[in-house]
Design an enzyme around this catalytic site. Structure first.
Site, mmCIF file in Angstrom:
data_model
loop_
_atom_site.group_PDB
_atom_site.id
_atom_site.type_symbol
_atom_site.label_atom_id
_atom_site.label_comp_id
_atom_site.label_asym_id
_atom_site.label_seq_id
_atom_site.Cartn_x
_atom_site.Cartn_y
_atom_site.Cartn_z
ATOM 1 N N HIS A 145 37.316 123.928 66.805
ATOM 2 C CA HIS A 145 37.667 123.137 67.987
ATOM 3 C C HIS A 145 38.269 124.046 69.049
ATOM 4 O O HIS A 145 39.096 124.898 68.738
ATOM 5 C CB HIS A 145 38.674 122.039 67.619
ATOM 6 C CG HIS A 145 38.041 120.853 66.957
ATOM 7 N ND1 HIS A 145 38.556 119.596 67.046
ATOM 8 C CD2 HIS A 145 36.907 120.742 66.205
ATOM 9 C CE1 HIS A 145 37.776 118.743 66.386
ATOM 10 N NE2 HIS A 145 36.772 119.427 65.855
ATOM 11 N N TYR B 22 45.397 113.079 71.229
ATOM 12 C CA TYR B 22 46.797 112.663 71.013
ATOM 13 C C TYR B 22 47.152 111.715 72.161
ATOM 14 O O TYR B 22 47.115 112.128 73.332
ATOM 15 C CB TYR B 22 47.735 113.871 71.076
ATOM 16 C CG TYR B 22 47.655 114.825 69.916
ATOM 17 C CD1 TYR B 22 46.626 115.757 69.816
ATOM 18 C CD2 TYR B 22 48.619 114.814 68.916
ATOM 19 C CE1 TYR B 22 46.571 116.650 68.748
ATOM 20 C CE2 TYR B 22 48.565 115.702 67.847
ATOM 21 C CZ TYR B 22 47.537 116.600 67.776
ATOM 22 O OH TYR B 22 47.488 117.493 66.710
ATOM 23 N N PRO C 186 54.150 115.792 61.482
ATOM 24 C CA PRO C 186 52.779 116.310 61.572
ATOM 25 C C PRO C 186 52.197 116.364 62.990
ATOM 26 O O PRO C 186 51.088 116.843 63.177
ATOM 27 C CB PRO C 186 51.983 115.355 60.685
ATOM 28 C CG PRO C 186 52.806 114.155 60.541
ATOM 29 C CD PRO C 186 54.219 114.543 60.725
ATOM 30 N N LYS D 143 51.568 121.500 61.890
ATOM 31 C CA LYS D 143 52.190 122.747 61.455
ATOM 32 C C LYS D 143 52.553 122.809 59.979
ATOM 33 O O LYS D 143 52.906 123.871 59.472
ATOM 34 C CB LYS D 143 53.474 122.971 62.282
ATOM 35 C CG LYS D 143 53.203 123.244 63.738
ATOM 36 C CD LYS D 143 52.414 124.534 63.926
ATOM 37 C CE LYS D 143 51.738 124.575 65.287
ATOM 38 N NZ LYS D 143 50.444 125.256 65.242
ATOM 39 N N TYR E 134 50.191 125.616 69.518
ATOM 40 C CA TYR E 134 49.324 124.765 68.684
ATOM 41 C C TYR E 134 48.308 125.633 67.929
ATOM 42 O O TYR E 134 48.095 125.453 66.728
ATOM 43 C CB TYR E 134 48.592 123.745 69.564
ATOM 44 C CG TYR E 134 47.906 122.645 68.789
ATOM 45 C CD1 TYR E 134 46.668 122.851 68.181
ATOM 46 C CD2 TYR E 134 48.499 121.401 68.633
ATOM 47 C CE1 TYR E 134 46.047 121.852 67.454
ATOM 48 C CE2 TYR E 134 47.879 120.378 67.921
ATOM 49 C CZ TYR E 134 46.650 120.624 67.336
ATOM 50 O OH TYR E 134 46.033 119.619 66.610
HETATM 51 P P1 FAS Z 1 53.046 120.271 48.478
HETATM 52 O O1 FAS Z 1 54.052 119.166 48.529
HETATM 53 O O2 FAS Z 1 51.672 120.056 49.016
HETATM 54 O O3 FAS Z 1 52.842 120.747 46.959
HETATM 55 C C1 FAS Z 1 53.946 120.856 46.074
HETATM 56 C C2 FAS Z 1 53.415 120.666 44.660
HETATM 57 O O4 FAS Z 1 54.501 120.877 43.761
HETATM 58 C C3 FAS Z 1 52.897 119.247 44.432
HETATM 59 O O5 FAS Z 1 51.630 119.286 43.836
HETATM 60 C C4 FAS Z 1 53.935 118.645 43.480
HETATM 61 O O6 FAS Z 1 53.378 117.723 42.574
HETATM 62 C C5 FAS Z 1 54.463 119.872 42.764
HETATM 63 N N1 FAS Z 1 55.808 119.696 42.220
HETATM 64 C C6 FAS Z 1 56.875 119.123 42.818
HETATM 65 N N2 FAS Z 1 57.947 119.159 41.995
HETATM 66 C C7 FAS Z 1 57.533 119.770 40.846
HETATM 67 C C8 FAS Z 1 58.168 120.091 39.624
HETATM 68 N N3 FAS Z 1 59.453 119.795 39.403
HETATM 69 N N4 FAS Z 1 57.448 120.721 38.668
HETATM 70 C C9 FAS Z 1 56.145 121.046 38.875
HETATM 71 N N5 FAS Z 1 55.474 120.754 40.021
HETATM 72 C C10 FAS Z 1 56.180 120.121 40.991
HETATM 73 N N6 FAS Z 1 50.808 118.481 57.474
HETATM 74 C C11 FAS Z 1 50.026 118.575 58.559
HETATM 75 O O7 FAS Z 1 49.942 119.651 59.141
HETATM 76 N N7 FAS Z 1 49.337 117.478 59.015
HETATM 77 C C12 FAS Z 1 49.401 116.258 58.385
HETATM 78 O O8 FAS Z 1 48.787 115.281 58.815
HETATM 79 C C13 FAS Z 1 50.191 116.134 57.242
HETATM 80 N N8 FAS Z 1 50.264 114.942 56.557
HETATM 81 C C14 FAS Z 1 51.067 114.863 55.449
HETATM 82 C C15 FAS Z 1 51.177 113.653 54.711
HETATM 83 C C16 FAS Z 1 52.011 113.554 53.594
HETATM 84 C C17 FAS Z 1 52.105 112.263 52.829
HETATM 85 C C18 FAS Z 1 52.779 114.675 53.199
HETATM 86 C C19 FAS Z 1 53.728 114.583 52.028
HETATM 87 C C20 FAS Z 1 52.666 115.877 53.898
HETATM 88 C C21 FAS Z 1 51.809 115.974 55.019
HETATM 89 N N9 FAS Z 1 51.673 117.169 55.735
HETATM 90 C C22 FAS Z 1 50.892 117.280 56.825
HETATM 91 C C23 FAS Z 1 52.364 118.341 55.320
HETATM 92 C C24 FAS Z 1 51.608 118.904 54.142
HETATM 93 O O9 FAS Z 1 50.313 119.245 54.541
HETATM 94 C C25 FAS Z 1 52.416 120.067 53.626
HETATM 95 O O10 FAS Z 1 52.827 120.917 54.681
HETATM 96 C C26 FAS Z 1 51.692 120.871 52.592
HETATM 97 O O11 FAS Z 1 51.267 119.988 51.584
HETATM 98 C C27 FAS Z 1 52.646 121.925 52.078
HETATM 99 O O12 FAS Z 1 52.124 122.467 50.934
HETATM 100 P P2 FAS Z 1 53.074 122.883 49.715
HETATM 101 O O13 FAS Z 1 54.208 123.652 50.249
HETATM 102 O O14 FAS Z 1 52.169 123.464 48.702
HETATM 103 O O15 FAS Z 1 53.725 121.529 49.199
HETATM 104 C C1 PHB Z 2 44.773 115.604 60.598
HETATM 105 O O1 PHB Z 2 43.569 115.759 60.897
HETATM 106 O O2 PHB Z 2 45.149 115.125 59.506
HETATM 107 C C2 PHB Z 2 45.830 115.997 61.591
HETATM 108 C C3 PHB Z 2 45.475 116.693 62.723
HETATM 109 C C4 PHB Z 2 46.454 117.061 63.635
HETATM 110 C C5 PHB Z 2 47.770 116.701 63.407
HETATM 111 C C6 PHB Z 2 48.132 116.005 62.252
HETATM 112 C C7 PHB Z 2 47.152 115.638 61.340
HETATM 113 O O3 PHB Z 2 48.730 117.050 64.309
#
Ligand code: FAS
Ligand code: PHB
Length: 387
Positions: free
Chosen positions: A72, A195, A286, A290, A382
């Site tokens: 993009h 957005y 989000p 980032k 961004y």
């Molecule tokens: P994660 O949380 O992805 O992974 C951590 C892992 O550790 C999980 O699999 C968990 O099960 C495991 N874990 C936890 N405790 C443990 C324990 N005691 N023992 C063993 N394993 C354990 N970011 C965006 O940029 N855009 C978005 O739209 C967006 N939407 C999101 C929606 C949700 C619901 C959430 C929660 C996050 C969102 N994020 C978004 C942010 C997301 O993308 C995170 O930045 C990303 O998953 C970070 O990755 P990790 O640091 O690996 O953490």
């Molecule tokens: C997504 O595609 O999930 C997305 C994209 C941009 C954002 C957040 C989520 O800022």
């Protein structure tokens, strides 16, 4: 068992770190509490910065990105019925890539499977021990002890690793709104992400592929997905994203979830032989896309630092926490700025103050879309600050 690096968590941070260590011949194990299916099923982030794409390509993970990633050149900012395009290539010479976090996790796990990595699922009760000695270890409910040189907490916001750091503080704030996200089996109605600030609330049109759309709506923090039947979702998206001469095509909603909005940064990402990476150390709303990119930035630095450590050079590892946190605070301010500019602040009690706040946000958007300098500042952040 004994290994060099014991990683807690098989999200993008843990899996990518394992991939980096394996390429350098550093031994590791990944202990994940959830099932493989659960980890593969999580629908989360969607946009990769140019720097993240470069890191993944350099690590030999570019093939799937090239096949599925959608390059993009910018985003749209929309308000008061006007849609303004910010061309990142024209402004800062960089692009972003739409590539769902689910696809990245799937690809990383397939690589670990192919190479025979030791990634264990459904491991409960993982606990770090002796992290301030040179012989740390993990235990878990299975009764096993994992002796190692380094423990990495890639276990997300609710993990066990951050609380293991004595005196660690969490600098945080929450936002008085949440996002309802959907996946819909319908071709996106836009080329670049939209957005939109609307008096009813924020809305965003993203995507996952030419056949699957990803859309978000601002909702109140206490709401649940059950409060939002499909018809209500599409009606709100049509209202908040609609502009004359443009049609939002609706489709079957295949996934619906609510994401709370919070900002949090740990006071340190290290203690003795324990290092934190990704959401274990910081969370952003989000709006600035980032979260996943910050996890990749941490791991790119931590992976390089650990490889140097096992080669006898600790200079990078000593700098990891400070360098990662310095970059994270720049990301935090950008995410906060985008979030507060694009959401309706219904929490402001006084109607006049609420109206002032909304009109001030329109002023921010009018200035940003009217100034090349302001657009370049948004584009630079961004598309991603240097790792
Ligand atoms: P994660 O949380 O992805 O992974 C951590 C892992 O550790 C999980 O699999 C968990 O099960 C495991 N874990 C936890 N405790 C443990 C324990 N005691 N023992 C063993 N394993 C354990 N970011 C965006 O940029 N855009 C978005 O739209 C967006 N939407 C999101 C929606 C949700 C619901 C959430 C929660 C996050 C969102 N994020 C978004 C942010 C997301 O993308 C995170 O930045 C990303 O998953 C970070 O990755 P990790 O640091 O690996 O953490
Ligand atoms: C997504 O595609 O999930 C997305 C994209 C941009 C954002 C957040 C989520 O800022």
């Amino acid at each position: 068992m004994r290994t060099q690096v014991a990683i807690i968590g098989a999200g993008p941070a843990g899996l990518l770190l394992g991939h980096i260590l394996r390429r350098a011949g550093v031994g590791f194990v990944i202990l994940e509490q959830k099932s493989r299916e659960y980890v593969l099923g999580r629908v989360r982030a969607g946009v990769l910065e140019q720097g993240s794409v470069d890191v993944l390509r350099d690590l030999g993970l570019g093939a799937d990105l090239a096949a599925r990633g959608l390059t993009h050149h910018g985003i749209y900012l929309q308000y008061e019925g006007e849609r303004h395009h910010l061309d990142f290539v024209d402004l800062v010479g960089r692009t972003v890539t739409v590539y769902g976090q689910q696809a990245l996790v799937r690809h990383l796990l397939a690589e670990h499977d192919r190479l025979g990595s030791d990634v264990r699922f459904e491991v409960e009760g993982v606990a770090p021990h002796a992290i301030d000695t040179d012989a740390p270890y993990l235990t878990h409910s299975g009764g096993e002890r994992v002796d190692c040189d380094i423990v990495v907490g890639a276990d997300g916001y609710h993990g066990v690793s951050r609380p293991a750091i004595p005196g660690v503080q969490a600098l945080e704030r929450s936002y008085p709104y949440a996002w309802l996200g959907i996946l819909a089996d319908v071709a996106p109605s836009t080329d670049d992400l939209i957005y939109a600030l609307h008096p009813d609330g924020f809305a965003m049109h993203s995507m996952r592929s030419p056949e699957v759309s990803r859309l978000y709506l601002q909702v109140d923090p206490g709401e649940s997905a059950d409060d939002w039947p499909d018809e209500r979702i599409w009606e709100a998206l049509q209202t908040r994203l609609g502009i004359p001469g443009w049609t939002l095509t609706e489709g079957t909603i295949s996934e619906k979830s609510i994401t709370p909005m919070r900002s949090f940064v740990a006071s340190t990402l290290e203690h003795g032989r324990l290092f934190l990476a990704g959401d274990a150390g910081h969370i952003v709303p989000p709006t600035g896309a980032k979260g996943l990119n910050s996890a990749i930035a941490d791991v790119a630095l931590l992976g390089r630092s650990l490889v140097a450590h096992f080669a006898g050079d600790d200079a990078l590892l000593k700098r990891y926490s400070g360098a990662a946190l310095a970059r994270q605070w720049k990301v935090q301010q950008f995410s906060q700025w985008m979030t507060e500019m694009l959401h309706v602040h219904r929490e402001v009690p006084d109607e006049a103050a609420r109206a002032f706040r909304y009109r001030s946000q329109l002023g921010q958007l009018e200035y940003t879309t009217g100034s090349r300098h302001a657009q370049a500042a948004l584009a630079e952040q961004y598309a991603g600050l240097p790792f």
